[in-house]
Write an enzyme that holds these catalytic residues in place. Sequence first.
Site, PDB file in Angstrom:
ATOM      1  N   GLY A   1       5.199   2.002   0.666  1.00  0.00           N
ATOM      2  CA  GLY A   1       6.126   2.468  -0.373  1.00  0.00           C
ATOM      3  C   GLY A   1       5.583   2.306  -1.782  1.00  0.00           C
ATOM      4  O   GLY A   1       6.329   2.401  -2.745  1.00  0.00           O
TER       5      GLY A   1
ATOM      6  N   SER B   1       0.868  -1.173   0.000  1.00  0.00           N
ATOM      7  CA  SER B   1       0.000   0.000   0.000  1.00  0.00           C
ATOM      8  C   SER B   1       0.906   1.223   0.000  1.00  0.00           C
ATOM      9  O   SER B   1       2.125   1.093   0.071  1.00  0.00           O
ATOM     10  CB  SER B   1      -0.858  -0.003   1.261  1.00  0.00           C
ATOM     11  OG  SER B   1      -0.010   0.189   2.375  1.00  0.00           O
ATOM     12  N   LYS B   2       0.297   2.400  -0.056  1.00  0.00           N
ATOM     13  CA  LYS B   2       1.095   3.633  -0.059  1.00  0.00           C
ATOM     14  C   LYS B   2       2.024   3.697   1.143  1.00  0.00           C
ATOM     15  O   LYS B   2       3.172   4.103   1.035  1.00  0.00           O
ATOM     16  CB  LYS B   2       0.171   4.845  -0.011  1.00  0.00           C
ATOM     17  CG  LYS B   2      -0.388   5.146  -1.371  1.00  0.00           C
ATOM     18  CD  LYS B   2      -0.512   6.633  -1.570  1.00  0.00           C
ATOM     19  CE  LYS B   2      -0.767   6.875  -3.034  1.00  0.00           C
ATOM     20  NZ  LYS B   2      -1.955   7.603  -3.306  1.00  0.00           N
ATOM     21  N   ARG B   3       1.485   3.279   2.283  1.00  0.00           N
ATOM     22  CA  ARG B   3       2.258   3.322   3.521  1.00  0.00           C
ATOM     23  C   ARG B   3       3.542   2.489   3.398  1.00  0.00           C
ATOM     24  O   ARG B   3       4.576   2.801   3.959  1.00  0.00           O
ATOM     25  CB  ARG B   3       1.372   2.773   4.646  1.00  0.00           C
ATOM     26  CG  ARG B   3       1.965   2.791   6.025  1.00  0.00           C
ATOM     27  CD  ARG B   3       0.884   2.407   7.029  1.00  0.00           C
ATOM     28  NE  ARG B   3       0.248   1.137   6.663  1.00  0.00           N
ATOM     29  CZ  ARG B   3       0.729  -0.056   6.984  1.00  0.00           C
ATOM     30  NH1 ARG B   3       1.849  -0.162   7.662  1.00  0.00           N
ATOM     31  NH2 ARG B   3       0.103  -1.162   6.621  1.00  0.00           N
TER      32      ARG B   3
END
Length: 466
Positions: free
Chosen positions: A244, A240-242
């Site tokens: 990377g 996910s964005k978290r």
Amino acid sequence: MPKVVTRFAPSPTGFLHIGGARTALYNWLYARRHNGSFFLRIEDTDRARSTDAAIKAILSGMKWLGLDWDGEAVSQFDRAARHQAVAEEMLANGAAYKCYASAEETATLRAQARESGAVFRGDMWRDRTPDAETTKKPYSIRIKTPRDGETTITDEVQGAVKVHNATLDDMIILRSDGTPTYMLAVVVDDHDMEVTHVIRGDDHLNNAFRQAQIYRAMKWDMPVYAHIPLIHGADGKKLSKRHGALGVDAYAEMGFLPAAMRNYLLRLGWSHGDDEIISTEQAIEWFNLGNVGRGPARFDFDKLDSLNAHYLRQMNPANILPMIENELENTIETTLSDIERKRILRALPSIVERAKRLPDIIDASTLYCNMRPISVTEKAANMLSEQGSLMQDAANELEAITDWSTEVIKAAIMSFAQARDLKMGTVMQPIRAAVTGGAPSGDLVELLEILGQKEVLGRLGDQANA
Ligand code: GLU
């Protein structure tokens, strides 16, 4: 072996994310390894979701990563007439047929199939002859997928993977508005571009079985497939964005070097023994499909940081300065003077020793700029208020130096400390606090020497009078 041709075929619906960048890198390396060609094809057939901004982000991301492609980037949308022609050819040779079902009818049948747990094949019109009235209606073109037997994909990463043809549908290849579907466009383009190796994420493995039907129908040779396991987060969960899952541009902004990024992405799913640091030249010599890992790779910022630190240390300071100059000038809110530039160039080898990303270098470089009075942390201010007179005396000692060099500065501080029966570190503390304001710094004597006597005395004086 025929000439190797690979391609990277992103859909321009968002930025060039990390998974796409790795796919691009592997295709690029494979082509370069075999002196083949590497093409970039923008899969912009989905007009509603494709944007020019995304195309730009992909091109600039590729350039930043140093992945050059052969010829011009190809727009899939521009090739629609060719895709239509192939659909017509399949219709003419009986490999495909016209389907007159409306969108509503199709949706109903699909929902019914789902409810009863059956495979929706979309084959309502496969064995039906339309009456005169129906032939005036719009139709889509569906491929006639064999009902018997199996389709096997011999994948360089996944091995031999099979499906029963009975589980496959008669997919649409040309919609009723005449636009080609993505499945058709991919196969026609790969064929026409003479792509020999399709290296892509394993989320496309299911598509490969459907795409294989088009190759079979057109009697075209299939490319070699290599479906690479997707990238997961450090915790093993979907990226996910978290974790990377960001655009390549975000990595550029975070201050990673393209060379570090290439090395990191290479190792994220491919290995060569225990080698961690692999230059791009070396990667071109070594890259193969056999060493692509079969399990999902885990994205790990710490590893990326340590590779980045390695590549930063390899760089010539003269090449680092231009990379940080703009940001540094924004930080100090003025242009860099020649003196500051020279100081930074001299300080860079030791700054880089302590840096992981470019912003670390920018932060450390501000110390070498004329920013008096410099800002002082609370901790440094406390130290200065306790040790103010010691700092003042030390300043006098430094003022007396006539030839400013590391040896002389060191000797001066040492004899000053000895005369007062103090440890050298004790004397250095307030000097450091006044000169750096408490900002992280490396070797103090080197810092003093590079800053020059005038600037050092100025900073010491500012704190003595604070
Ligand atoms: N356009 C597809 C994507 O962005 C890739 C298709 C392919 O590589 O065959 O996921």
